[in-house]
Design an enzyme around this catalytic site. Structure first.
Site, short mmCIF file in Angstrom:
data_model
loop_
_atom_site.label_atom_id
_atom_site.label_comp_id
_atom_site.label_asym_id
_atom_site.label_seq_id
_atom_site.Cartn_x
_atom_site.Cartn_y
_atom_site.Cartn_z
CG ASP A 29 -44.59 15.29 87.44
OD1 ASP A 29 -44.71 15.51 86.22
OD2 ASP A 29 -43.52 15.42 88.05
CG ASP A 44 -39.65 12.28 84.36
OD1 ASP A 44 -39.47 11.07 84.16
OD2 ASP A 44 -39.75 13.12 83.44
#
Length: 266
Positions: free
Chosen positions: A14, A16
């Site tokens: 991922d 953020d």
């Protein structure tokens, strides 16, 4: 599924909360990307945000201090376009969204139209218009298939939460009685399309994320080795709320820098 970190040959991560936080690189993130590059490990940076093209995101990451080539970025827009093209090659769509979504569909061979499209695709945008939403509702009522890039109901801003894709999709569902097919996380479809992109297999691929309800559950359902970092929104108490758990819980990606696995005590 790989159970040991030294069995991992491919990485999904991922963005953020894992690599960046508020447009600043998380310590260790740049070194980890360099480590994967030096070792020749295929990797993709994943995001549910469908607004931006990979080129845009690569530039944004570079401004944060992370060198990630655009071909190493996989967005919910790319996954959605990939899904639509696999279902209906050369199809047509009416899109509520930004350049990230329309560009991905164009590159997948789709035509953008407001006349009897095969799909209505709703993605992230800061400019939702009542006119466009009304058009989407009428097209779906007339038989267009309803696709949504991701289920996130709100997104962050400096002033506070903003309504996001999931909220607009709920409005359209309420008006049409039709639920959308959601391609992005937590649908493991997004991880499978990402693995196809880099020629990876679930047996030797890991997913790094900061959310139990999207990254980790989708990683488990896709058969991946899952690693939760505590540098984003989850803490140990959050982990214990769920009936499933990741293979590893670590403080941040800095702990993945050529070290043995360190399991955080729960």
């Amino acid at each position: 599924m790989a159970t040991r970190r030294d069995e991992i040959d491919c990485w999904l991560t991922d963005m953020d909360g894992v690599l960046v936080h508020e447009n600043q690189a998380i310590p260790g993130a740049a070194e980890l990307i360099q480590q994967w590059t030096d070792q020749g490990k295929p990797f993709l940076v994943l995001t549910n945000n469908s607004s931006f093209t990979p080129r845009d995101l690569s530039a944004r990451l570079r401004a944060s201090g992370l060198v990630v080539p655009e071909e190493s970025i996989w967005t919910s827009a790319l996954a959605t376009a990939d899904f639509c093209a696999s279902q209906m090659p050369g199809g047509s769509a009416f899109v509520i969204g930004e350049a990230g979504m329309t560009t991905a569909l164009h590159e997948a061979g789709f035509i953008m139209t407001e006349t009897a499209p095969d799909y209505v695709v709703v993605g992230e945008t800061r400019n939702y218009s009542f006119e466009a939403i009304t058009k989407a509702i009428r097209l779906i009522n007339n038989g267009a298939r309803f696709i949504v890039t991701n289920p996130d109901a709100t997104g962050p801003s400096t002033e506070g939460p903003l309504p996001a894709t999931g909220a607009i999709a709920a409005l359209i569902t309420k008006a049409t009685g039709r639920d959308p097919y959601i391609v992005g996380k937590p649908n493991p479809m997004m991880f499978r399309s990402a693995m196809n992109r880099i020629g990876a297999h679930s047996e030797n691929t890991a997913m790094i994320g900061d959310r139990m309800d999207t990254d980790i559950v989708a990683g488990i359902e896709a058969g991946l080795h899952t690693i939760l970092v505590l540098s984003g929104i989850s803490d140990v108490a959050e982990v214990n709320r769920y009936p499933f758990r990741p293979d590893e819980v670590i403080g941040s990606v800095a702990e993945l820098l050529n070290r043995e696995p360190v399991e955080t005590e729960l």
